[in-house]
Design an enzyme around this catalytic site. Structure first.
Site, PDB file in Angstrom:
ATOM      1  N   SER A  82       0.877  -1.299   0.129  1.00 40.07           N
ATOM      2  CA  SER A  82       0.119  -0.078   0.025  1.00 40.07           C
ATOM      3  C   SER A  82       0.849   1.311  -0.108  1.00 40.07           C
ATOM      4  O   SER A  82       2.032   1.286   0.334  1.00 40.07           O
ATOM      5  CB  SER A  82      -0.905   0.059   1.171  1.00 40.07           C
ATOM      6  OG  SER A  82      -1.712  -1.096   1.265  1.00 40.07           O
TER       7      SER A  82
HETATM    8  N1  SAH Z   1      -0.411  -5.223   4.041  1.00 44.03           N
HETATM    9  C1  SAH Z   1       0.343  -5.542   2.761  1.00 44.03           C
HETATM   10  C2  SAH Z   1      -0.660  -5.028   1.721  1.00 44.03           C
HETATM   11  C3  SAH Z   1      -0.809  -6.271   0.905  1.00 44.03           C
HETATM   12  S1  SAH Z   1      -2.227  -6.231  -0.543  1.00 44.03           S
HETATM   13  C4  SAH Z   1       1.501  -4.744   2.839  1.00 44.03           C
HETATM   14  O1  SAH Z   1       2.053  -4.100   3.720  1.00 44.03           O
HETATM   15  O2  SAH Z   1       2.250  -5.162   1.922  1.00 44.03           O
HETATM   16  C5  SAH Z   1      -3.176  -7.202   0.161  1.00 44.03           C
HETATM   17  C6  SAH Z   1      -2.989  -8.689   0.617  1.00 44.03           C
HETATM   18  O3  SAH Z   1      -3.958  -9.433   1.100  1.00 44.03           O
HETATM   19  C7  SAH Z   1      -2.449  -9.580  -0.694  1.00 44.03           C
HETATM   20  O4  SAH Z   1      -1.253 -10.200  -0.345  1.00 44.03           O
HETATM   21  C8  SAH Z   1      -3.443 -10.620  -0.867  1.00 44.03           C
HETATM   22  O5  SAH Z   1      -2.995 -11.646  -1.356  1.00 44.03           O
HETATM   23  C9  SAH Z   1      -4.000 -10.794   0.541  1.00 44.03           C
HETATM   24  N2  SAH Z   1      -5.198 -11.398   0.844  1.00 44.03           N
HETATM   25  C10 SAH Z   1      -6.309 -11.201   0.042  1.00 44.03           C
HETATM   26  N3  SAH Z   1      -7.321 -12.061   0.208  1.00 44.03           N
HETATM   27  C11 SAH Z   1      -6.955 -12.652   1.582  1.00 44.03           C
HETATM   28  C12 SAH Z   1      -7.392 -13.466   2.539  1.00 44.03           C
HETATM   29  N4  SAH Z   1      -8.915 -13.888   2.418  1.00 44.03           N
HETATM   30  N5  SAH Z   1      -6.701 -13.951   3.612  1.00 44.03           N
HETATM   31  C13 SAH Z   1      -5.451 -13.517   3.739  1.00 44.03           C
HETATM   32  N6  SAH Z   1      -5.023 -12.577   2.691  1.00 44.03           N
HETATM   33  C14 SAH Z   1      -5.758 -12.112   1.853  1.00 44.03           C
END
Ligand code: SAH
Length: 232
Positions: A82
Site C-alpha cells: 500500500s
Molecule cells: N499489508 C500488505 C498489503 C498487501 S495487499 C503490505 O503491507 O504489503 C493485500 C494482501 O491481502 C495480498 O497479499 C493478498 O494476497 C492478501 N489477501 C487477499 N485476500 C486474503 C484473505 N482472504 N486472507 C488473507 N490474505 C488475503
C-alpha cells in the site's frame, strides 16, 4: 596479497554502501514530512515506526529506488504494497498502544506488519498466497521482528486461537465485514477494513465494538486489491 585486495575492495565499496543507506534514510524522512505529516497523521508512535522501518527492503529489489514514493507498488502475484500514507493512516486509526495484540489480514510484503510490530506487543498476520507468506516471513525474520507471527491461510476466519484482539487491520477489500473478525475483536476494540466492490473504489470503514454492539464509520474512499477466498 589477498588480504590487501580485500581491504582495497572494502574501502572502495563501504562508502558506496553507507551512502545508499543514508539516501534511504533521507528519502524516508522526506516521505514522512511531505506525504504523511502534511496530510494530518499525528500519532507519535505511528510516525516513529514509519521513520524506522526500512520500506525499501519490503519491495522487489528492482523497485527499491521507488520505495519511498507517494503510491502503492507491485509486489508480485498481482498484489501491491500500500501507499505509505494509507499504511500510516490505518495504523493511526486503530490508536495503537504498546500493550496491544493486533491481527492483520493480508500480510503481502510484510511492511504493514513490521510497522505494527514496531509499536505493539504482538502482531498476528495472515496471508492467503503461500509464496507471499513465505517471502514476508523470511523478511520479517531477517529484520528481527520476532513479535510478528505469520500464517498462510484464508484470513476470513481470523485467528481464533490467538484472539480476541485489541485491533484488526484488513488490507484487502472485502464485500462485507467477515463475521469471524467481528467476533475476534475485543470489547472496546477497533477494526479498520476496506469494504466495497472489487476493482472499484471502496470505503475504508472503522468498525468499533462496545458492550457487544458494533458501529461502523466511513473514514475515506480507497482502492485495495480484492479480498479473495480459498475455494476448496
Ligand atoms: N499489508 C500488505 C498489503 C498487501 S495487499 C503490505 O503491507 O504489503 C493485500 C494482501 O491481502 C495480498 O497479499 C493478498 O494476497 C492478501 N489477501 C487477499 N485476500 C486474503 C484473505 N482472504 N486472507 C488473507 N490474505 C488475503
Amino acid at each position: 596479497m589477498k588480504m590487501n585486495r580485500l581491504f582495497i575492495l572494502l574501502f572502495l565499496f563501504l562508502p558506496l554502501f553507507l551512502t545508499s543507506q543514508n539516501d534511504y534514510q533521507g528519502a524516508r524522512e522526506k516521505m514522512l514530512i511531505n506525504d504523511i505529516k502534511s496530510r494530518g497523521v499525528k500519532d507519535k508512535l505511528t510516525l516513529q515506526a514509519i521513520s524506522t522501518v526500512p520500506r525499501h527492503l519490503f519491495v522487489p529489489q528492482e523497485l527499491r529506488s521507488q520505495a519511498y514514493r507517494d503510491g502503492p507498488l507491485p509486489i508480485g502475484y498481482g498484489q501491491t504494497i500500500s501507499q505509505p500514507y494509507i499504511v500510516a493512516f490505518m495504523t493511526e486509526a486503530i490508536q495503537p498502544k504498546p500493550e496491544f495484540k493486533v491481527l492483520e489480514i493480508g500480510t503481502g510484503s510484510g511492511y504493514q506488519a513490521a510497522i505494527l510490530g514496531q509499536i505493539v506487543d504482538s502482531v498476528y498476520t495472515i496471508e492467503i498466497i503461500d509464496e507471499l507468506h513465505q517471502r514476508s516471513k523470511k523478511q520479517l525474520q531477517d529484520l528481527a521482528y520476532h513479535n510478528v507471527i505469520t500464517k498462510s491461510a484464508d484470513g476470513y476466519f481470523g485467528w481464533e486461537a490467538k484472539g480476541p484482539f485489541d485491533a484488526i487491520i484488513v488490507t484487502a477489500a472485502a464485500e462485507f465485514v467477515p463475521p469471524p473478525l467481528i467476533a475476534q475483536l475485543k470489547d472496546g476494540g477497533r477494526m479498520i477494513i476496506p469494504v466495497g466492490t472489487p476493482f472499484s473504489t471502496q470505503q475504508l470503514l472503522l468498525v468499533t465494538k462496545s458492550k457487544g454492539k458494533t458501529k461502523t464509520k466511513n473514514l475515506m474512499f480507497v482502492r485495495f486489491v480484492p479480498f479473495t477466498r480459498t475455494t476448496d
